[in-house]
Motif scaffolding. Structure first.
Motif, mmCIF file in Angstrom:
data_model
loop_
_atom_site.group_PDB
_atom_site.id
_atom_site.type_symbol
_atom_site.label_atom_id
_atom_site.label_comp_id
_atom_site.label_asym_id
_atom_site.label_seq_id
_atom_site.Cartn_x
_atom_site.Cartn_y
_atom_site.Cartn_z
ATOM 1 N N LEU A 47 -9.232 -13.832 80.891
ATOM 2 C CA LEU A 47 -10.157 -13.930 82.022
ATOM 3 C C LEU A 47 -11.287 -14.900 81.683
ATOM 4 O O LEU A 47 -11.699 -15.712 82.525
ATOM 5 C CB LEU A 47 -10.704 -12.546 82.371
ATOM 6 C CG LEU A 47 -11.440 -12.403 83.713
ATOM 7 C CD1 LEU A 47 -10.562 -12.881 84.864
ATOM 8 C CD2 LEU A 47 -11.850 -10.944 83.923
ATOM 9 N N THR A 77 -4.078 -14.442 84.565
ATOM 10 C CA THR A 77 -5.382 -14.461 85.229
ATOM 11 C C THR A 77 -5.561 -15.731 86.054
ATOM 12 O O THR A 77 -5.030 -16.788 85.719
ATOM 13 C CB THR A 77 -6.535 -14.369 84.213
ATOM 14 O OG1 THR A 77 -6.453 -15.463 83.285
ATOM 15 C CG2 THR A 77 -6.492 -13.053 83.440
ATOM 16 N N LEU A 94 -6.362 -10.545 88.199
ATOM 17 C CA LEU A 94 -5.653 -10.282 86.947
ATOM 18 C C LEU A 94 -4.380 -9.506 87.253
ATOM 19 O O LEU A 94 -4.414 -8.512 87.983
ATOM 20 C CB LEU A 94 -6.546 -9.499 85.985
ATOM 21 C CG LEU A 94 -5.959 -9.172 84.610
ATOM 22 C CD1 LEU A 94 -7.059 -9.200 83.550
ATOM 23 C CD2 LEU A 94 -5.302 -7.794 84.608
ATOM 24 N N MET A 117 -12.893 -4.368 80.596
ATOM 25 C CA MET A 117 -11.436 -4.363 80.626
ATOM 26 C C MET A 117 -10.854 -3.082 80.055
ATOM 27 O O MET A 117 -9.742 -2.692 80.395
ATOM 28 C CB MET A 117 -10.897 -5.565 79.848
ATOM 29 C CG MET A 117 -10.840 -6.857 80.639
ATOM 30 S SD MET A 117 -9.800 -6.742 82.132
ATOM 31 C CE MET A 117 -8.266 -6.176 81.419
ATOM 32 N N GLY A 140 -6.669 -9.243 78.291
ATOM 33 C CA GLY A 140 -7.287 -9.437 79.594
ATOM 34 C C GLY A 140 -8.654 -10.077 79.498
ATOM 35 O O GLY A 140 -8.984 -10.994 80.264
ATOM 36 N N ALA A 199 -7.873 -1.281 81.892
ATOM 37 C CA ALA A 199 -6.621 -0.982 81.199
ATOM 38 C C ALA A 199 -6.204 0.469 81.414
ATOM 39 O O ALA A 199 -5.013 0.765 81.536
ATOM 40 C CB ALA A 199 -6.767 -1.277 79.711
ATOM 41 N N PHE A 250 -3.830 -4.713 76.122
ATOM 42 C CA PHE A 250 -4.110 -5.214 77.462
ATOM 43 C C PHE A 250 -5.586 -5.548 77.625
ATOM 44 O O PHE A 250 -5.947 -6.573 78.221
ATOM 45 C CB PHE A 250 -3.681 -4.174 78.497
ATOM 46 C CG PHE A 250 -3.696 -4.675 79.907
ATOM 47 C CD1 PHE A 250 -2.661 -5.450 80.393
ATOM 48 C CD2 PHE A 250 -4.749 -4.366 80.751
ATOM 49 C CE1 PHE A 250 -2.673 -5.921 81.695
ATOM 50 C CE2 PHE A 250 -4.770 -4.830 82.062
ATOM 51 C CZ PHE A 250 -3.728 -5.605 82.534
ATOM 52 N N CYS A 284 0.003 -12.699 90.748
ATOM 53 C CA CYS A 284 -1.346 -13.221 90.506
ATOM 54 C C CYS A 284 -1.671 -14.373 91.447
ATOM 55 O O CYS A 284 -2.797 -14.489 91.949
ATOM 56 C CB CYS A 284 -1.467 -13.664 89.054
ATOM 57 S SG CYS A 284 -3.134 -14.166 88.565
ATOM 58 N N VAL A 339 -0.723 -10.423 80.260
ATOM 59 C CA VAL A 339 -1.695 -10.603 81.340
ATOM 60 C C VAL A 339 -1.607 -12.014 81.903
ATOM 61 O O VAL A 339 -1.273 -12.965 81.195
ATOM 62 C CB VAL A 339 -3.151 -10.329 80.873
ATOM 63 C CG1 VAL A 339 -3.319 -8.903 80.413
ATOM 64 C CG2 VAL A 339 -3.548 -11.304 79.783
ATOM 65 N N GLY A 377 -0.815 -7.748 85.379
ATOM 66 C CA GLY A 377 -0.275 -7.291 84.111
ATOM 67 C C GLY A 377 1.220 -7.068 84.198
ATOM 68 O O GLY A 377 1.739 -6.728 85.257
#
Length: 293
Positions: free
Chosen positions: A281, A199, A213, A248, A277, A252, A273, A130, A197, A215
């Motif tokens: 975010l 971000t 983002l 999202m 997420g 996902a 997720f 990330c 996640v 994962g």
């Protein structure tokens, strides 16, 4: 079970460590914290002929800011970084490290060891991805830099050669207008995540310049997507998190490709997720705009 027989060397310099590793012709393993390697040896899932212990190598235990990056050496313990004042320079480190295993394991496990092990359910590879971190890899030909996007090749597989050592990682220091988020769901604290996640959002005067983002626990390696357009399209909605949740759900479907298991189906992980997420975010966006006049 017990580990199969192996030779053990403890070099004092990085050059000697590389030479010892190269001499094994691919039959050696680097030992730093050992929190990933030792269980593998004990279960005989791996049978290296030689362990190259790098804990006595001078200069690998440093945490140092170098301009716009925080350099973390190969033998820096996760707990040491977690408690270091320098950790505040990279907020994602402070958010993620408390979720890495248990405190006792972090007291021995190293930051670079987790990156080199590249477990798809681990937190630190996703953090590095990330942030766009840079890995310093040292081998017989010298040192080279590898971007995180090119470092993690698959489950337990990285760009480090059999005669090379991950000698340091350089993590970008947070700048003005940056916000971050981190979350994971696990059956128990310290377990590998069912879904997680990470971000990062960068804004200038409230305008989103970049949103990223990553994962973990959802694919064969840490996966990263640019979600700038998704975030921009949701800003201004009465409920930012809900607006992000709608987008999202599609993200996902693309990012979560791990098969289901006894702990959760693929569909369940995708729902986790999407929820995590959207929430993180939104959190990162709010963090990127805090203090704006």
């Amino acid at each position: 079970m017990k580990a199969a027989p192996f030779a053990y060397v403890r070099p004092a310099t990085l050059d000697d460590a590389v030479a010892e590793l190269a001499a094994t012709a691919g039959d050696g393993k680097v030992l730093a914290g050992g929190q990933s390697l030792v269980p593998v040896l004990a279960m005989r899932l791996g049978r290296p002929g030689t362990l190259v212990d790098i804990n006595a190598v001078a200069g690998l235990d440093g945490i140092e800011r170098r301009g716009s990056v925080l350099r973390v050496g190969a033998t820096v313990r996760q707990r040491n970084l977690e408690r270091s004042p320098e950790a505040a320079l990279v907020p994602l480190v402070g958010l993620a490290l408390p979720f890495v295993g248990h405190r006792e394991l972090r007291s021995r496990g190293t930051v670079c060891g987790s990156l080199a092990h590249a477990d798809p359910g681990a937190e630190l590879p996703a953090v590095a991805s990330c942030l766009g971190a840079t890995m310093e890899v040292t081998g017989p030909a010298g040192r080279r830099s590898v971007a995180a996007a090119e470092f993690f090749l698959g489950a337990m597989t990285t760009a480090v050669g059999v005669d090379e050592i991950l000698s340091a990682v350089e993590l970008p220091v947070a700048g003005p207008g940056e916000g971050f988020g981190f979350a994971e769901i696990a059956r128990r604290h310290g377990d590998f995540a069912l879904a997680g996640v990470v971000t990062r959002v960068r804004s200038v005067d409230g305008d989103v310049q970049q949103a990223v983002l990553s994962g973990f626990g959802v694919s064969e390696r840490a996966v990263t997507r640019d979600v700038t357009d998704l975030l921009r399209s949701a800003i201004g909605a009465p409920d930012l998190q809900q607006a992000l949740r709608d987008g999202m759900t599609e993200v996902a479907r693309e990012m979560v490709d791990t098969a289901g298991d006894a702990h959760g189906s693929q569909a369940y992980r995708r729902r986790l997720f999407a929820v995590l997420g959207a929430r993180e975010l939104a959190r990162a966006y709010r963090g990127s705009t805090e203090g704006r006049s």
